[in-house]
Design a protein around this motif. Structure first.
Motif, PDB file in Angstrom:
ATOM      1  N   LEU A  30      35.923  34.711  24.607  1.00 37.72           N
ATOM      2  CA  LEU A  30      35.459  35.721  25.565  1.00 37.72           C
ATOM      3  C   LEU A  30      35.294  35.108  26.957  1.00 37.72           C
ATOM      4  CD1 LEU A  30      34.503  38.625  26.015  1.00 37.72           C
ATOM      5  CD2 LEU A  30      32.196  37.849  25.471  1.00 37.72           C
ATOM      6  N   VAL A  31      34.729  33.913  27.027  1.00 40.84           N
ATOM      7  CA  VAL A  31      34.566  33.234  28.320  1.00 40.84           C
ATOM      8  C   VAL A  31      35.937  32.890  28.911  1.00 40.84           C
ATOM      9  CG1 VAL A  31      33.695  31.135  29.408  1.00 40.84           C
ATOM     10  CG2 VAL A  31      32.283  32.342  27.752  1.00 40.84           C
ATOM     11  N   GLU A  32      36.839  32.367  28.092  1.00 37.16           N
ATOM     12  CA  GLU A  32      38.167  32.025  28.582  1.00 37.16           C
ATOM     13  C   GLU A  32      38.918  33.250  29.085  1.00 37.16           C
ATOM     14  OE1 GLU A  32      39.945  30.109  25.276  1.00 37.16           O
ATOM     15  OE2 GLU A  32      38.912  28.206  25.627  1.00 37.16           O
ATOM     16  N   MET A  33      38.816  34.357  28.359  1.00 36.45           N
ATOM     17  CA  MET A  33      39.522  35.563  28.779  1.00 36.45           C
ATOM     18  C   MET A  33      38.887  36.164  30.021  1.00 36.45           C
ATOM     19  SD  MET A  33      42.184  37.254  28.353  1.00 36.45           S
ATOM     20  CE  MET A  33      42.786  36.546  26.862  1.00 36.45           C
ATOM     21  N   THR A  34      37.576  36.018  30.186  1.00 43.53           N
ATOM     22  CA  THR A  34      36.923  36.488  31.405  1.00 43.53           C
ATOM     23  C   THR A  34      37.440  35.708  32.610  1.00 43.53           C
ATOM     24  OG1 THR A  34      34.957  37.079  30.126  1.00 43.53           O
ATOM     25  CG2 THR A  34      34.696  36.866  32.508  1.00 43.53           C
ATOM     26  N   ILE A  35      37.602  34.405  32.459  1.00 43.20           N
ATOM     27  CA  ILE A  35      38.147  33.586  33.545  1.00 43.20           C
ATOM     28  C   ILE A  35      39.599  33.983  33.821  1.00 43.20           C
ATOM     29  CG2 ILE A  35      38.808  31.237  34.184  1.00 43.20           C
ATOM     30  CD1 ILE A  35      36.339  30.285  32.603  1.00 43.20           C
ATOM     31  N   PHE A  36      40.380  34.192  32.776  1.00 46.01           N
ATOM     32  CA  PHE A  36      41.789  34.568  32.931  1.00 46.01           C
ATOM     33  C   PHE A  36      41.922  35.905  33.654  1.00 46.01           C
ATOM     34  CE2 PHE A  36      45.562  36.681  31.088  1.00 46.01           C
ATOM     35  CZ  PHE A  36      46.537  35.828  31.569  1.00 46.01           C
ATOM     36  N   ILE A  37      41.188  36.900  33.219  1.00 47.41           N
ATOM     37  CA  ILE A  37      41.249  38.211  33.867  1.00 47.41           C
ATOM     38  C   ILE A  37      40.688  38.127  35.283  1.00 47.41           C
ATOM     39  CG2 ILE A  37      40.363  40.575  33.776  1.00 47.41           C
ATOM     40  CD1 ILE A  37      40.686  40.451  30.758  1.00 47.41           C
ATOM     41  N   GLY A  38      39.690  37.282  35.500  1.00 48.94           N
ATOM     42  CA  GLY A  38      39.160  37.100  36.846  1.00 48.94           C
ATOM     43  C   GLY A  38      40.199  36.557  37.804  1.00 48.94           C
ATOM     44  N   VAL A  39      40.994  35.597  37.349  1.00 51.56           N
ATOM     45  CA  VAL A  39      42.057  35.056  38.196  1.00 51.56           C
ATOM     46  C   VAL A  39      43.112  36.123  38.487  1.00 51.56           C
ATOM     47  CG1 VAL A  39      43.956  33.389  38.248  1.00 51.56           C
ATOM     48  CG2 VAL A  39      41.701  32.673  37.483  1.00 51.56           C
ATOM     49  N   ILE A  40      43.462  36.921  37.483  1.00 54.50           N
ATOM     50  CA  ILE A  40      44.428  38.009  37.688  1.00 54.50           C
ATOM     51  C   ILE A  40      43.882  39.025  38.685  1.00 54.50           C
ATOM     52  CG2 ILE A  40      45.625  39.928  36.555  1.00 54.50           C
ATOM     53  CD1 ILE A  40      46.804  37.257  35.823  1.00 54.50           C
ATOM     54  N   VAL A  41      42.618  39.411  38.545  1.00 52.61           N
ATOM     55  CA  VAL A  41      42.011  40.381  39.471  1.00 52.61           C
ATOM     56  C   VAL A  41      41.921  39.788  40.879  1.00 52.61           C
ATOM     57  CG1 VAL A  41      39.849  41.591  39.991  1.00 52.61           C
ATOM     58  CG2 VAL A  41      40.806  41.672  37.697  1.00 52.61           C
ATOM     59  N   LEU A  42      41.630  38.501  40.977  1.00 55.61           N
ATOM     60  CA  LEU A  42      41.586  37.847  42.281  1.00 55.61           C
ATOM     61  C   LEU A  42      42.958  37.889  42.949  1.00 55.61           C
ATOM     62  CD1 LEU A  42      39.748  36.180  44.188  1.00 55.61           C
ATOM     63  CD2 LEU A  42      40.659  34.150  43.063  1.00 55.61           C
ATOM     64  N   GLY A  43      44.003  37.627  42.203  1.00 52.79           N
ATOM     65  CA  GLY A  43      45.362  37.726  42.746  1.00 52.79           C
ATOM     66  C   GLY A  43      45.717  39.145  43.148  1.00 52.79           C
ATOM     67  N   LEU A  44      45.304  40.127  42.361  1.00 55.89           N
ATOM     68  CA  LEU A  44      45.557  41.524  42.697  1.00 55.89           C
ATOM     69  C   LEU A  44      44.793  41.924  43.952  1.00 55.89           C
ATOM     70  CD1 LEU A  44      46.907  44.158  41.854  1.00 55.89           C
ATOM     71  CD2 LEU A  44      44.879  44.669  40.492  1.00 55.89           C
ATOM     72  N   ALA A  45      43.555  41.467  44.089  1.00 55.16           N
ATOM     73  CA  ALA A  45      42.777  41.759  45.296  1.00 55.16           C
ATOM     74  C   ALA A  45      43.421  41.113  46.520  1.00 55.16           C
ATOM     75  CB  ALA A  45      41.343  41.263  45.126  1.00 55.16           C
ATOM     76  N   HIS A  46      43.937  39.914  46.359  1.00 51.36           N
ATOM     77  CA  HIS A  46      44.616  39.247  47.465  1.00 51.36           C
ATOM     78  C   HIS A  46      45.868  40.021  47.876  1.00 51.36           C
ATOM     79  CE1 HIS A  46      46.077  36.061  50.026  1.00 51.36           C
ATOM     80  NE2 HIS A  46      47.224  36.069  49.353  1.00 51.36           N
ATOM     81  N   ALA A  47      46.646  40.494  46.899  1.00 51.57           N
ATOM     82  CA  ALA A  47      47.841  41.283  47.196  1.00 51.57           C
ATOM     83  C   ALA A  47      47.475  42.595  47.875  1.00 51.57           C
ATOM     84  CB  ALA A  47      48.626  41.548  45.911  1.00 51.57           C
ATOM     85  N   ALA A  48      46.402  43.224  47.427  1.00 49.75           N
ATOM     86  CA  ALA A  48      45.966  44.478  48.044  1.00 49.75           C
ATOM     87  C   ALA A  48      45.476  44.236  49.468  1.00 49.75           C
ATOM     88  CB  ALA A  48      44.870  45.130  47.200  1.00 49.75           C
ATOM     89  N   LEU A  75      50.368  44.368  50.193  1.00 52.48           N
ATOM     90  CA  LEU A  75      51.598  44.292  49.401  1.00 52.48           C
ATOM     91  C   LEU A  75      51.715  45.412  48.381  1.00 52.48           C
ATOM     92  CD1 LEU A  75      51.657  40.461  48.782  1.00 52.48           C
ATOM     93  CD2 LEU A  75      52.996  41.759  50.440  1.00 52.48           C
ATOM     94  N   LEU A  76      50.663  46.159  48.153  1.00 55.08           N
ATOM     95  CA  LEU A  76      50.698  47.209  47.132  1.00 55.08           C
ATOM     96  C   LEU A  76      51.053  48.576  47.703  1.00 55.08           C
ATOM     97  CD1 LEU A  76      47.611  46.171  45.015  1.00 55.08           C
ATOM     98  CD2 LEU A  76      49.998  45.588  44.670  1.00 55.08           C
ATOM     99  N   ARG A  77      51.231  48.655  49.012  1.00 55.75           N
ATOM    100  CA  ARG A  77      51.661  49.925  49.615  1.00 55.75           C
ATOM    101  C   ARG A  77      53.155  50.083  49.419  1.00 55.75           C
ATOM    102  NH1 ARG A  77      50.235  49.328  55.378  1.00 55.75           N
ATOM    103  NH2 ARG A  77      49.993  47.158  54.807  1.00 55.75           N
ATOM    104  N   TRP A  78      53.595  51.225  48.951  1.00 58.04           N
ATOM    105  CA  TRP A  78      54.991  51.435  48.642  1.00 58.04           C
ATOM    106  C   TRP A  78      55.833  51.589  49.906  1.00 58.04           C
ATOM    107  CZ3 TRP A  78      57.977  50.555  44.732  1.00 58.04           C
ATOM    108  CH2 TRP A  78      59.237  51.112  44.688  1.00 58.04           C
ATOM    109  N   VAL A  79      55.328  52.249  50.909  1.00 58.90           N
ATOM    110  CA  VAL A  79      56.108  52.513  52.127  1.00 58.90           C
ATOM    111  C   VAL A  79      55.763  51.531  53.210  1.00 58.90           C
ATOM    112  CG1 VAL A  79      56.692  54.198  53.874  1.00 58.90           C
ATOM    113  CG2 VAL A  79      56.207  54.925  51.558  1.00 58.90           C
TER     114      VAL A  79
END
Length: 119
Positions: free
Chosen positions: A93-111, A115-119
């Motif tokens: 559970l701790v490892e997956m929380t860290i993994f999902i946290g890194v993914i969410v951090l990357g998504l927040a950085h892209a947003a 980079l997430l706007r289509w046009v």
């Protein structure tokens, strides 16, 4: 030393098979050069214009994000199975929380970079 002999024999057999296949193709394949065979094929239609076209990088970003989240989903299914195990449950559970946290951090950085706007 016999292990090296086996590896060398397998590599030699592989090289021999490739070489024989290339020579056989050269000898037996039909060869009829024609100018029409050198023209670029585009679904049965004669090519029009240049072969170079500019592509927006945005499409590559979307495909990259898709790959990231597809890999994320692939890791979530085995994790859900391991979570039921009493000895690995809290650690996973701790490892997956860290993994999902890194993914969410990357998504927040892209947003944040837009980079997430289509046009």
């Amino acid at each position: 030393m016999s292990g090296y002999v086996v590896v060398a024999a397998v590599l030699g057999a592989g090289l021999l098979l490739v070489t024989v296949a290339m020579i056989a193709r050269r000898l037996f394949a039909p060869h009829a050069p024609h100018l029409g065979k050198l023209v670029t094929y585009e679904s049965g239609v004669n090519p029009v214009g240049e072969g170079w076209a500019q592509t927006k990088v945005r499409y590559f970003v979307f495909s990259f994000l898709y790959v990231v989240f597809a890999v994320d989903a692939i890791y979530l299914f085995p994790w859900a199975h391991v979570l039921r195990s009493p000895d690995l449950g809290v650690a996973s559970l701790v490892e997956m929380t860290i993994f999902i946290g890194v993914i969410v951090l990357g998504l927040a950085h892209a947003a944040r970079r837009g980079l997430l706007r289509w046009v």
